[in-house]
Design a protein around this motif. Structure first.
Motif, mmCIF file in Angstrom:
data_model
loop_
_atom_site.group_PDB
_atom_site.id
_atom_site.type_symbol
_atom_site.label_atom_id
_atom_site.label_comp_id
_atom_site.label_asym_id
_atom_site.label_seq_id
_atom_site.Cartn_x
_atom_site.Cartn_y
_atom_site.Cartn_z
ATOM 1 N N LEU A 1 0.844 -1.228 -0.042
ATOM 2 C CA LEU A 1 0.292 -0.008 0.168
ATOM 3 C C LEU A 1 0.913 1.459 0.145
ATOM 4 C CD1 LEU A 1 -2.713 1.506 0.372
ATOM 5 C CD2 LEU A 1 -2.697 1.363 2.683
ATOM 6 N N LEU A 2 2.039 1.155 0.872
ATOM 7 C CA LEU A 2 2.829 2.356 0.742
ATOM 8 C C LEU A 2 3.416 2.475 -0.393
ATOM 9 C CD1 LEU A 2 3.875 4.458 2.619
ATOM 10 C CD2 LEU A 2 5.899 2.906 3.229
ATOM 11 N N ASP A 3 4.018 1.634 -1.215
ATOM 12 C CA ASP A 3 4.470 1.714 -2.601
ATOM 13 C C ASP A 3 3.471 2.215 -3.448
ATOM 14 O OD1 ASP A 3 6.820 0.570 -1.762
ATOM 15 O OD2 ASP A 3 6.513 -1.387 -2.509
ATOM 16 N N ALA A 4 2.264 1.760 -3.386
ATOM 17 C CA ALA A 4 1.295 2.246 -4.279
ATOM 18 C C ALA A 4 1.020 3.912 -3.990
ATOM 19 C CB ALA A 4 -0.015 1.726 -4.287
ATOM 20 N N GLN A 5 1.077 4.227 -2.917
ATOM 21 C CA GLN A 5 0.702 5.565 -2.380
ATOM 22 C C GLN A 5 2.103 6.335 -2.950
ATOM 23 O OE1 GLN A 5 -0.059 4.948 1.704
ATOM 24 N NE2 GLN A 5 -2.145 5.071 1.146
ATOM 25 N N ILE A 6 3.209 5.865 -2.627
ATOM 26 C CA ILE A 6 4.434 6.909 -3.059
ATOM 27 C C ILE A 6 4.378 7.215 -4.486
ATOM 28 C CG2 ILE A 6 6.846 6.443 -3.461
ATOM 29 C CD1 ILE A 6 6.957 5.046 -0.444
ATOM 30 N N ILE A 7 3.830 5.948 -5.457
ATOM 31 C CA ILE A 7 4.078 6.353 -6.888
ATOM 32 C C ILE A 7 3.241 7.570 -6.989
ATOM 33 C CG2 ILE A 7 2.995 5.295 -9.197
ATOM 34 C CD1 ILE A 7 3.563 2.678 -7.984
ATOM 35 N N VAL A 8 2.190 7.790 -6.549
ATOM 36 C CA VAL A 8 1.334 9.125 -6.678
ATOM 37 C C VAL A 8 1.477 10.459 -6.147
ATOM 38 C CG1 VAL A 8 -0.614 7.593 -7.698
ATOM 39 C CG2 VAL A 8 -0.506 8.375 -5.291
ATOM 40 N N ASP B 1 3.922 12.575 -6.601
ATOM 41 C CA ASP B 1 4.185 13.689 -7.396
ATOM 42 C C ASP B 1 3.423 13.892 -8.590
ATOM 43 O OD1 ASP B 1 5.151 11.584 -8.618
ATOM 44 O OD2 ASP B 1 7.214 12.358 -8.961
ATOM 45 N N HIS B 2 2.309 13.005 -8.885
ATOM 46 C CA HIS B 2 1.379 13.586 -9.801
ATOM 47 C C HIS B 2 -0.121 13.103 -9.462
ATOM 48 C CE1 HIS B 2 2.215 9.010 -10.402
ATOM 49 N NE2 HIS B 2 1.072 9.022 -10.994
ATOM 50 N N THR B 3 -1.023 13.615 -10.285
ATOM 51 C CA THR B 3 -2.509 13.362 -10.252
ATOM 52 C C THR B 3 -2.636 11.657 -10.437
ATOM 53 O OG1 THR B 3 -3.018 15.494 -10.766
ATOM 54 C CG2 THR B 3 -4.648 13.851 -10.851
ATOM 55 N N PRO B 4 -3.180 10.973 -9.351
ATOM 56 C CA PRO B 4 -3.486 9.704 -9.687
ATOM 57 C C PRO B 4 -4.325 9.465 -11.129
ATOM 58 C CG PRO B 4 -3.972 10.149 -7.677
ATOM 59 C CD PRO B 4 -3.757 11.686 -8.319
ATOM 60 N N THR B 5 -3.814 8.452 -12.105
ATOM 61 C CA THR B 5 -4.672 8.113 -13.152
ATOM 62 C C THR B 5 -5.558 7.037 -12.404
ATOM 63 O OG1 THR B 5 -2.995 6.208 -13.437
ATOM 64 C CG2 THR B 5 -2.607 8.428 -14.597
ATOM 65 N N GLU B 6 -6.424 6.405 -13.264
ATOM 66 C CA GLU B 6 -7.298 5.292 -13.071
ATOM 67 C C GLU B 6 -6.384 4.058 -12.580
ATOM 68 O OE1 GLU B 6 -10.450 3.402 -12.065
ATOM 69 O OE2 GLU B 6 -10.583 5.682 -12.428
#
Length: 87
Positions: A41-48, A50-55
């Motif tokens: 979950l933390l990895d998935a949150q870190i990915i977004v 610096d940018h607006t989350p895509t679908e």
């Protein structure tokens, strides 16, 4: 002038008690699926960050949250780490 002295003797006197016990290691192993799910979950949150989350990002985070909830449920119910049918 103050002298700086080492505390090596005081630290090494408790060295035997500083290691985790077998019970501690078993508890960590029991919680490992939850820990791994939380890392995902933390990895998935870190990915977004610096940018607006895509679908795709939103779905990835949602799946990761579900894994955390499922791992937590299994841990609380005492079924974590068991294989086979329903406990």
């Amino acid at each position: 002038m103050d002298h700086i002295v080492t505390v090596q003797e005081a630290v090494t006197a408790f060295e035997d008690f500083m290691e985790p016990t077998d019970a501690d290691l078993e508890a960590i192993e029991r919680e490992l699926p939850l820990i791994n799910a939380e890392i995902g979950l933390l990895d998935a949150q870190i990915i977004v960050i610096d940018h607006t989350p895509t679908e795709l990002d939103v779905r990835r985070i949602r799946r990761a949250r579900r894994r955390v909830l499922a791992a937590h449920r299994d841990l609380v119910n005492g079924t974590a780490g068991r294989t086979g049918g329903v406990a």
